[in-house]
Design a protein around this motif. Sequence first.
Motif, PDB file in Angstrom:
ATOM      1  N   GLN A  98       0.814  -1.217   0.000  1.00  0.00           N
ATOM      2  CA  GLN A  98       0.000   0.000   0.000  1.00  0.00           C
ATOM      3  C   GLN A  98       0.849   1.269   0.000  1.00  0.00           C
ATOM      4  OE1 GLN A  98      -0.310  -2.695   2.044  1.00  0.00           O
ATOM      5  NE2 GLN A  98      -2.256  -2.608   3.161  1.00  0.00           N
ATOM      6  N   ILE A  99       2.088   1.140   0.446  1.00  0.00           N
ATOM      7  CA  ILE A  99       2.956   2.315   0.519  1.00  0.00           C
ATOM      8  C   ILE A  99       3.475   2.698  -0.862  1.00  0.00           C
ATOM      9  CG2 ILE A  99       5.172   3.111   1.433  1.00  0.00           C
ATOM     10  CD1 ILE A  99       4.591   1.523   3.946  1.00  0.00           C
ATOM     11  N   GLY A 100       3.545   1.718  -1.749  1.00  0.00           N
ATOM     12  CA  GLY A 100       3.960   1.987  -3.122  1.00  0.00           C
ATOM     13  C   GLY A 100       5.405   2.411  -3.216  1.00  0.00           C
ATOM     14  N   THR A 101       5.669   3.399  -4.055  1.00  0.00           N
ATOM     15  CA  THR A 101       7.041   3.842  -4.301  1.00  0.00           C
ATOM     16  C   THR A 101       7.502   4.897  -3.308  1.00  0.00           C
ATOM     17  OG1 THR A 101       6.252   5.519  -5.856  1.00  0.00           O
ATOM     18  CG2 THR A 101       6.834   3.346  -6.758  1.00  0.00           C
ATOM     19  N   GLY A 102       6.704   5.172  -2.301  1.00  0.00           N
ATOM     20  CA  GLY A 102       7.059   6.221  -1.339  1.00  0.00           C
ATOM     21  C   GLY A 102       8.150   5.830  -0.380  1.00  0.00           C
ATOM     22  N   VAL A 103       8.546   4.552  -0.400  1.00  0.00           N
ATOM     23  CA  VAL A 103       9.664   4.086   0.415  1.00  0.00           C
ATOM     24  C   VAL A 103      10.619   3.331  -0.502  1.00  0.00           C
ATOM     25  CG1 VAL A 103      10.424   2.694   2.364  1.00  0.00           C
ATOM     26  CG2 VAL A 103       8.242   3.915   2.496  1.00  0.00           C
ATOM     27  N   ALA A 104      11.822   3.865  -0.680  1.00  0.00           N
ATOM     28  CA  ALA A 104      12.832   3.197  -1.497  1.00  0.00           C
ATOM     29  C   ALA A 104      13.538   2.146  -0.669  1.00  0.00           C
ATOM     30  CB  ALA A 104      13.835   4.225  -2.015  1.00  0.00           C
ATOM     31  N   THR A 105      13.586   0.926  -1.185  1.00  0.00           N
ATOM     32  CA  THR A 105      14.247  -0.169  -0.466  1.00  0.00           C
ATOM     33  C   THR A 105      15.686  -0.290  -0.953  1.00  0.00           C
ATOM     34  OG1 THR A 105      12.149  -1.337  -0.277  1.00  0.00           O
ATOM     35  CG2 THR A 105      14.151  -2.619   0.082  1.00  0.00           C
ATOM     36  N   GLN A 106      16.626  -0.179  -0.030  1.00  0.00           N
ATOM     37  CA  GLN A 106      18.031  -0.303  -0.397  1.00  0.00           C
ATOM     38  C   GLN A 106      18.858  -0.692   0.821  1.00  0.00           C
ATOM     39  OE1 GLN A 106      18.132   4.183  -1.282  1.00  0.00           O
ATOM     40  NE2 GLN A 106      20.209   3.857  -0.518  1.00  0.00           N
ATOM     41  N   GLU A 107      20.026  -1.243   0.575  1.00  0.00           N
ATOM     42  CA  GLU A 107      20.941  -1.573   1.657  1.00  0.00           C
ATOM     43  C   GLU A 107      21.431  -0.282   2.310  1.00  0.00           C
ATOM     44  OE1 GLU A 107      21.899  -4.454   2.950  1.00  0.00           O
ATOM     45  OE2 GLU A 107      20.536  -5.559   1.634  1.00  0.00           O
ATOM     46  N   VAL A 108      21.395  -0.254   3.641  1.00  0.00           N
ATOM     47  CA  VAL A 108      21.855   0.923   4.367  1.00  0.00           C
ATOM     48  C   VAL A 108      22.788   0.465   5.486  1.00  0.00           C
ATOM     49  CG1 VAL A 108      21.206   2.927   5.738  1.00  0.00           C
ATOM     50  CG2 VAL A 108      19.704   2.161   3.888  1.00  0.00           C
ATOM     51  N   SER A 109      24.039   0.873   5.424  1.00  0.00           N
ATOM     52  CA  SER A 109      24.953   0.632   6.540  1.00  0.00           C
ATOM     53  C   SER A 109      25.001   1.880   7.406  1.00  0.00           C
ATOM     54  CB  SER A 109      26.352   0.277   6.033  1.00  0.00           C
ATOM     55  OG  SER A 109      26.883   1.348   5.265  1.00  0.00           O
ATOM     56  N   LEU A 110      25.259   1.696   8.676  1.00  0.00           N
ATOM     57  CA  LEU A 110      25.184   2.787   9.639  1.00  0.00           C
ATOM     58  C   LEU A 110      26.532   3.000  10.317  1.00  0.00           C
ATOM     59  CD1 LEU A 110      21.791   1.774  11.275  1.00  0.00           C
ATOM     60  CD2 LEU A 110      22.135   3.610   9.602  1.00  0.00           C
ATOM     61  N   THR A 111      26.820   4.257  10.617  1.00  0.00           N
ATOM     62  CA  THR A 111      28.077   4.627  11.273  1.00  0.00           C
ATOM     63  C   THR A 111      27.778   5.576  12.426  1.00  0.00           C
ATOM     64  OG1 THR A 111      29.281   4.454   9.173  1.00  0.00           O
ATOM     65  CG2 THR A 111      30.334   5.725  10.938  1.00  0.00           C
ATOM     66  N   PRO A 112      28.403   5.360  13.606  1.00  0.00           N
ATOM     67  CA  PRO A 112      28.196   6.302  14.718  1.00  0.00           C
ATOM     68  C   PRO A 112      28.701   7.698  14.374  1.00  0.00           C
ATOM     69  CG  PRO A 112      29.193   4.251  15.485  1.00  0.00           C
ATOM     70  CD  PRO A 112      29.252   4.225  13.994  1.00  0.00           C
ATOM     71  N   HIS A 113      27.939   8.678  14.815  1.00  0.00           N
ATOM     72  CA  HIS A 113      28.279  10.076  14.574  1.00  0.00           C
ATOM     73  C   HIS A 113      28.777  10.693  15.880  1.00  0.00           C
ATOM     74  CE1 HIS A 113      28.188  13.797  12.357  1.00  0.00           C
ATOM     75  NE2 HIS A 113      27.340  14.362  13.198  1.00  0.00           N
ATOM     76  N   ASP A 114      29.281  11.912  15.802  1.00  0.00           N
ATOM     77  CA  ASP A 114      29.820  12.590  16.981  1.00  0.00           C
ATOM     78  C   ASP A 114      28.786  12.759  18.088  1.00  0.00           C
ATOM     79  OD1 ASP A 114      32.212  12.779  15.669  1.00  0.00           O
ATOM     80  OD2 ASP A 114      31.943  14.877  15.053  1.00  0.00           O
ATOM     81  N   HIS A 132      22.241  15.786  10.881  1.00  0.00           N
ATOM     82  CA  HIS A 132      23.480  15.472  11.585  1.00  0.00           C
ATOM     83  C   HIS A 132      23.762  16.413  12.751  1.00  0.00           C
ATOM     84  CE1 HIS A 132      24.139  12.880   8.132  1.00  0.00           C
ATOM     85  NE2 HIS A 132      25.225  12.392   8.704  1.00  0.00           N
ATOM     86  N   ASP A 133      23.137  17.570  12.753  1.00  0.00           N
ATOM     87  CA  ASP A 133      23.398  18.517  13.842  1.00  0.00           C
ATOM     88  C   ASP A 133      22.440  18.345  15.017  1.00  0.00           C
ATOM     89  OD1 ASP A 133      21.070  19.453  12.728  1.00  0.00           O
ATOM     90  OD2 ASP A 133      21.784  21.495  12.357  1.00  0.00           O
ATOM     91  N   LEU A 134      21.702  17.230  15.045  1.00  0.00           N
ATOM     92  CA  LEU A 134      20.790  16.986  16.167  1.00  0.00           C
ATOM     93  C   LEU A 134      21.594  16.893  17.463  1.00  0.00           C
ATOM     94  CD1 LEU A 134      17.962  16.335  17.254  1.00  0.00           C
ATOM     95  CD2 LEU A 134      18.423  13.929  16.773  1.00  0.00           C
ATOM     96  N   SER A 135      21.257  17.704  18.426  1.00  0.00           N
ATOM     97  CA  SER A 135      21.934  17.706  19.722  1.00  0.00           C
ATOM     98  C   SER A 135      21.259  16.697  20.645  1.00  0.00           C
ATOM     99  CB  SER A 135      21.865  19.109  20.339  1.00  0.00           C
ATOM    100  OG  SER A 135      22.457  19.125  21.618  1.00  0.00           O
ATOM    101  N   VAL A 136      22.081  15.851  21.277  1.00  0.00           N
ATOM    102  CA  VAL A 136      21.556  14.808  22.150  1.00  0.00           C
ATOM    103  C   VAL A 136      21.830  15.177  23.598  1.00  0.00           C
ATOM    104  CG1 VAL A 136      21.589  12.362  22.727  1.00  0.00           C
ATOM    105  CG2 VAL A 136      21.947  13.090  20.353  1.00  0.00           C
ATOM    106  N   LEU A 137      20.776  15.348  24.351  1.00  0.00           N
ATOM    107  CA  LEU A 137      20.863  15.716  25.760  1.00  0.00           C
ATOM    108  C   LEU A 137      21.476  14.583  26.571  1.00  0.00           C
ATOM    109  CD1 LEU A 137      19.681  17.986  27.763  1.00  0.00           C
ATOM    110  CD2 LEU A 137      17.811  16.355  28.113  1.00  0.00           C
ATOM    111  N   SER A 138      22.360  14.891  27.497  1.00  0.00           N
ATOM    112  CA  SER A 138      22.873  13.878  28.425  1.00  0.00           C
ATOM    113  C   SER A 138      22.129  13.969  29.748  1.00  0.00           C
ATOM    114  CB  SER A 138      24.372  14.062  28.662  1.00  0.00           C
ATOM    115  OG  SER A 138      24.618  15.195  29.482  1.00  0.00           O
TER     116      SER A 138
END
Length: 741
Positions: A389-405, A422-428
């Motif tokens: 039902q989602i159709g082409t609105g979600v592209a399926t592809q291999e995605v590898s992930l890397t930790p960011h700062d 990438h500039d999302l600030s994460v509260l500690s």
Amino acid sequence: MACSSVNSNTDTNTYVVEDQQEYQAIANKLVAGDTVILKNGTWTDFEIILQGKGTEDAPITLKAETKGKVILSGESSLKLAGDYLVASGLVFKDGNTPSSAVIEFRNKDVLAHHSRVTEVVIDNFNNPDKQESDYWVAFYGRHNRLDHSHIAGKRNKGVTVAVRLTTEASQQNYHRIDHNYFGYRPTFGSNGGETLRIGTSHYSLTDSHTLVENNYFEHTDGEVEIISVKSGKNIIRGNVFYEARGTLTLRHGNGNIVEQNVFLGNGVPHTGGIRIINRDQVVRNNYLEGLTGYRFGGGFTIMNGVPNSPINRYHQVDNATVENNTFINVAHFQLAAGSDAERTATPINSVIKNNLIVNEDGKQPFTAFDDISGITFSGNVANTEVLAQIGTGVATQEVSLTPHDNGLRYPTSSAVTAGVKHDLSVLSKDQTGVTWYPKTPASVSFDSGKVHQVEANAIALQNAIEQAASGDILELAPGEFTIPKLVIIDKTLTLKAKQEGQTQVSFERTALFEIHDGGSLKIDGLHISGQASPDAAGNSVVRTQKWGMLKNYRFELINATLSDLDINHSFHVFVSGKGAFADDITLRNNTISNVTGDVLQLNKETEDLGIYNAEYVTLENNTFTEIEGALVKLYRGGTDESTFGPHFEMTNNKVATVGFGKRNHEQASVFLHGVQVANITNNTIEQSRPLVIEHTVGEPKTHIINNVFDGTAEPLVTELRVKGPHTAVLQNNKMINQSAE
């Protein structure tokens, strides 16, 4: 005598007060710029009213002499009423509020405006009656702020922090709730356990404009809604939800914004994300990882609504925008959830775009419960196949992930631009709450303390229990213990046989152990006999307080032998008191025989209000024989949908001759009413009453798989609800030696 110093330049006063009488003497004459300092110490039964008219440049201030050294205990509270008031540095513990709130931005009809509560601690400040409802912080008026405070351990009913819109003067309020540490809120076991609520259904079409920003929610597990937004035009931004069971729910109200929040579930059961209901909601640039929750507690949920919904039900989702969010290992992404005979209004005019969905186990997370043609999908990227039902609105592809700062994970390839920025600030966690009060673990683990040797006599055992610290292990020497007194357990303790099976314990009272507030009990390797128990009905090996428990507890029975619980009828192994709630009850590797009552009696909440006695119940690798009652009677009544459980697991047990006692009114070997998750697998059940499971609420999941029923009728699963889906899977069970009935 109160000490007062006058500043001749500004005509403001600093009052240093040592007791309540001194405070009352100056309370009615406070003016702009005045400061009241409470001397260090414990102030008992102190109902503080801070009332007056400060100004933006010269507020009226109430503070501790030293932050954290002024303790408000007993029946104490704080009310702010007037303009530009500030309270700081206080600690509420060892008591409860005598009124409707611990801290309240009003005094009767006088509301607070432009006022602030900062660096305040409320720690386990609970009404002793768990079902007595109160708030810990209640907002009224306008432009008030709660910040840099430590709020943890609410156990009685009621929202921890509530924004009240009950009068026009408290609407369009622009309150601010920021940089607070919201610590452990245990599973409440019924509705009424939210950590933060903004508005109520009655005023849900009113705008609040409350900003909830940069708060840390850790193990806030009270119920399915951690934050319940029930008003309009609020902003929920920059918060962290750490291993928190439940969701940020846009329950009522329109035009709310949820952005830049981080949800870290770490695979903890029922950790959830965001749930959308109503119109014009915006959910953008949020990061969600390791969330296992489903249905109303899912990692991401868009609900179905009720056509022409009354104000307190479910308004249709209309014009929702969900964009640039990242979902990593989020088990359930649910669309048109809650679809049933009442909730038939599917989402419309909505868009889900530029989101990143990565599940490293290869399982696609999407479920559509109804028509989702009213949602447009575009620019999304997923690493798994998705719904047609989602159709082409979600592209399926291999995605590898890397930790960011910032500690979050992003696509390794810069070509993948979907998901959070990438500039999302994460509260500690250290950026929230106060620096001078510890953020301690919620509970003490079994076997985390010292080991103590106990010689084989009752007095030695009683002394050892009294002297032990929470988490300690008491190793009981081989021999016989005959216990003449009821043993109270008010700390986390393990009682363990030094040599498994060589320590026998009998008892002369109607129960051996009674768990009280603060107590959790693990029994390992003991042989417990009922042969010395009184000739009376209703004995038990372990019970909780008969009523009035406030704190959740845990009980484990492992590697033990229990026998001769047959002195009189209705001799039970474990009995819950009314109002008691177990986080976990586990029986593993035990042999239990000759019982005239039930093994686990968890059915004391009979008012059908959604309350129940245990969240997780596990039976594994046990042998049960000659049990006149049931192995388990677990009851959750009513139709409330705000809780997760109960959960029941029964695996690899051998069961014979269970359930035929004349007082077993359910005529079941296992009786489950209203249980949400039941997994019954690989058991052998001989010559026993059947399993009886009654579905009553939610979307219960019952799996009865790979069991042998020998001379035992097939399980009886009954659907008592009038609406909604459920899952009952009975497969690969072997039925042998069935009667001709």
